[in-house]
Design an enzyme around this catalytic site. Sequence first.
Site: not given
Length: 331
Positions: A125-126, A231
């Site tokens: 998804e953007w 991370d």
Amino acid sequence: MAHAANGNRSYLNLHPYFLAHPYTMKPPSDSDVSAALGQLIDPSTKISDVRGVGGGCISSAMQITLQCDRLGNRTVFAKANEAGFVDNFQSECDGLTALAAAESILIPKPLAVGTAAGRAWLVTEWVETRPQSKNFFADFGRQLAELHRVTAGSRIGWSRDNFLGSAIQPNTAAAGWAEFVAENRIGFQLRWAINQNRSDAKLRRDGEAIVAAMPELLSGRADETSLLHGDLWSGNYLCGGTDDAMGGVPVIIDPAVYYGCREAEFGMLKLFGSCPPEFYDAYQATWPLPDGWQHRINVYVLYHLLNHLNLFGSGYLGQCHQVASEILRTK
């Protein structure tokens, strides 16, 4: 990798990985993009716009507007790299899927991963970036605590080794958390540094002492483990949304997931997180960490510093010395 609507977020100034690992492969042509997404998403896919986006140099990153039977009219984010990079993309996809399943913090949904048109691809998804509200970091701290709380259990590690940047992150099962950290985190990185001649005698001596003392160093932590992003630094969280009508909310991207003590999440945040006090206050108000966590997280800071030493060289040796000495001094 950034999911940005514009190029105003300069991750190159935040994290040295992007300086050491420039993307050298020629960016894919529009016809390659169309062929790849047609193969990976839906044969009916038609591409109306492809725009390169900033925010990192490991892979070629794109904002793509498409239409297809499966997704309808949609803007997506895609990363492309050489075909051999597909295992890294698959690990990232698996991590995003696992984090999204916790339903605690917004994660861009993976849409496709694989090789096509001679390249490896990850499509999600953007995420449209938005300005941070005054409550952003409090919301972020609370939602991270919820992620850790709803995934709490006894599992340690992950179903496969994955990646921390370009480095392999071993996730081999261990009898307990201290053993896991000693073998798969500090021990692995220390052995790698020695093999690369990036460790001097002092770091080797102090590192081996830390590995031997791990049960003592991590005593006082809670027994349960949680799903970790793995991370979590300032380049891997942003304020955004996947819906045009949605206000800006915390979003986390580019994970290196595994199950472990939730205190490990704060190692990278201490190094490169840039989170203000309200983030930590909100986390503590939601699910408090046991006393002594501020000292124990130095073990995880050392893990990330050793990884940087191994990836980028002797510029990190002094920081490794400093943190290792502090760990041994306070044990």
